[in-house]
Scaffold this active site. Structure first.
Site, mmCIF file in Angstrom:
data_model
loop_
_atom_site.group_PDB
_atom_site.id
_atom_site.type_symbol
_atom_site.label_atom_id
_atom_site.label_comp_id
_atom_site.label_asym_id
_atom_site.label_seq_id
_atom_site.Cartn_x
_atom_site.Cartn_y
_atom_site.Cartn_z
ATOM 1 C CD GLU A 62 -18.404 15.658 0.499
ATOM 2 O OE1 GLU A 62 -19.263 14.895 0.019
ATOM 3 O OE2 GLU A 62 -18.026 15.587 1.687
ATOM 4 C CG ASP A 89 -23.670 19.741 3.891
ATOM 5 O OD1 ASP A 89 -22.523 19.433 4.222
ATOM 6 O OD2 ASP A 89 -24.593 18.910 3.785
#
Length: 534
Positions: A213, A47
């Site tokens: 997301e 991420d």
């Protein structure tokens, strides 16, 4: 065991390392001919988010329950990276994270620089959204401030708008909130430390973009842009939303997917630019046991939409590249890579190391040319090492590599143990155990460690010398071959090949431990002379 008693030698070592950047022996993305190959970070920096400040790029990534957390990497050219620190020395709530909390803790963070200050927003899916700040990227970083408490709030990213208003975009984790695949925008106070309202849902991805997301918000040419991955980490795509109003309605466009490339699920990352006017995108690829490795893609703007990667058919949707011309940042910088090997010559460990819980200050002491690992008491509730906090590890650095540790084991009590470990939801290690009649070498495999299954131990034999060399060779497919030696030259197989598997939302790790099962007021220890990746 090397001994370094001269203070000047330590200073010289630090000075030399500053002048001579670390260069990996197993993966270098810079081709040294004006091009680079992906991944630019062949390690589990999940991420990733990044920002540019002047000539410098800074990258942060998820760290889950690994401590120190929130690793900060630095680059001058987006290809050559090094670890420069961490923004989180301990993870709150501190007692909660004194034990391993696999898959919990720091999820997808965002880093921004505003008004002379660095901000890192990170979510803990069980407790809420936090922010840490620092005037200098090297710290000191503030203690985490809870911006908004609650379960299931994930993947925050701030935006300071032209009119002085401050916003926060985030998503939801279905496992905690009971909803997912939506993006909301909320107001923040001027300090960026408190949410002011309940937010507005600006996009619902259920129909076309499931598992939406990781949103990152930007503003360009009067448009608000939300970059957000969808479709799942291993199979998804990179989505971009745009609107003239921060609350929408937002147009939708897929700007990158796997296409004909071998890079699966190319998404979730950061848009950055160069001072020369180029645009680039950093994102991850899920490689299972190897974790979520980081790629760099060229990016361009067409009709106020970003196109990421190479658009072979001109439809506005790109696919990832494996090799490409390096970013034009106006200068050429030395080749360097994140730290891997550690000689333990200084009084601090290398920045690549992490514990799997908030550490006690007496677990490890570097200095005098070695790292002293004191044996930590294993709780009665710990069914295996998955549940033990004082396991010191680092990320896999490449698809193929060898890790070797040289150590002297000096236990005091029966049951004290040390070893070289590959850790995921299954794990294996070659180690030394103190028994009543001496020290024994053994090879241990634990399948379904996450589920509390017991270890399976094969005793190899009694150790006669003071020094041991423990080694693991990792080959394609995360196949791990453990060996051992008493002279560092002739290595003997410890047992069958072990296949590494991921941990909870992370790749497998390699590292060391020193434990005991007996209460004492004077623990034994392992002196680690060096740890080398080849």
């Amino acid at each position: 065991m090397k001994k370094l008693f001269v203070l000047g030698f330590t200073c010289l070592s630090l000075y030399s390392s500053a002048r001579q950047p670390y260069v990996s022996k197993v993966w270098v993305p810079d081709n040294r001919n004006g091009t680079f190959k992906n991944p630019v970070l062949n390690a589990d920096y999940s991420d990733p988010d990044a920002c540019r400040v002047g000539d410098d790029y800074y990258l942060v990534a998820s760290s889950f329950d690994g401590i120190p957390g929130l690793p900060i990497l630095h680059s001058k050219d987006l290809v050559n990276w090094t670890i420069i620190g961490h923004a989180l020395n301990r993870q709150p709530p501190y007692d909660h994270f004194s034990q391993p909390r696999h898959g919990m803790g720091v999820w997808a963070p965002a880093i921004r620089y505003h008004n002379g200050e660095f901000y890192i927003y990170y979510p803990d899916p069980d407790f809420g959204i936090y922010v840490v700040k620092a005037k200098n990227i090297s710290g000191p970083w503030s203690d985490p401030v809870l911006v908004e408490g609650g379960k299931g709030l994930i993947d925050p990213c701030p935006l300071w708008d032209d009119d002085g208003k401050v916003y926060l975009v985030h998503a939801y984790a279905g496992s905690r909130a009971g909803i997912k695949s939506i993006v909301v925008v909320k107001r923040l106070d001027a300090s960026g430390t408190k949410v002011l309202d309940g937010g507005v849902m600006v996009f619902d991805g259920h129909d076309q973009d499931p598992t939406l997301e990781g949103p990152k918000i930007y503003k360009r040419n009067g448009y608000y842009y939300i970059f957000a991955p969808a479709g799942g980490v291993s199979t998804g795509w990179q989505l971009v939303l745009r609107s003239k109003n921060i609350y929408g309605p937002y147009e939708r466009k897929v700007v990158m997917d796997q296409g004909g490339s071998p890079i699966n699920g190319p998404h979730q990352g950061a848009w950055v630019d160069t001072k020369t006017g180029e645009d680039w995108f950093l994102h991850f690829q899920d490689r299972e046991a190897y974790g979520r490795i980081v790629h760099l893609q060229p990016m361009k703007w067409v009709n106020n939409w970003p196109v990421i990667g190479v658009d072979k058919d001109g439809d506005g949707k790109g696919e990832p590249v494996l090799e490409y011309k390096k970013p034009n940042v106006g200068k050429t910088y030395p080749v360097q890579t994140p730290q891997e090997s550690d000689e333990f010559n200084g009084h601090t460990m290398g920045l690549q190391w992490q514990w799997q819980a908030n550490p006690k200050p007496y677990w490890a002491f570097p200095g005098n040319g070695y790292l002293r690992l004191f044996s930590g008491m294993v709780a009665d509730s710990a069914k295996n090492l998955w549940f033990v906090p004082n396991v010191l590890m680092q990320k896999f650095p490449a698809e193929e590599f060898t890790a070797t540790v040289k150590l002297d084991f000096k236990p005091r009590l029966a049951g004290e143990k040390t070893g070289l470990i590959i850790m995921g939801s299954d794990y294996a290690f070659v180690g030394l155990t103190k028994k009543e009649d001496g020290i024994y070498l053994s090879y241990v495999i634990c399948k379904q460690a996450e589920g509390g299954k017991p270890e399976q131990e094969k005793i190899i034999g009694k150790v006669t010398g003071a020094t041991s060399y423990l080694r693991v060779q990792v080959s394609k497919g995360a196949k791990c071959s453990f060996t051992y030696s008493e002279d560092g030259k002739q290595f003997t197989s410890a047992g069958d090949i072990f296949t590494a598997v991921p941990g909870r939302w992370i790749g497998a790790k390699v590292g060391m431990f020193c434990t005991r099962t007996t209460v004492t007021n004077d623990a034994g220890f392992a002196d680690v002379d060096w740890f080398r990746i080849d």
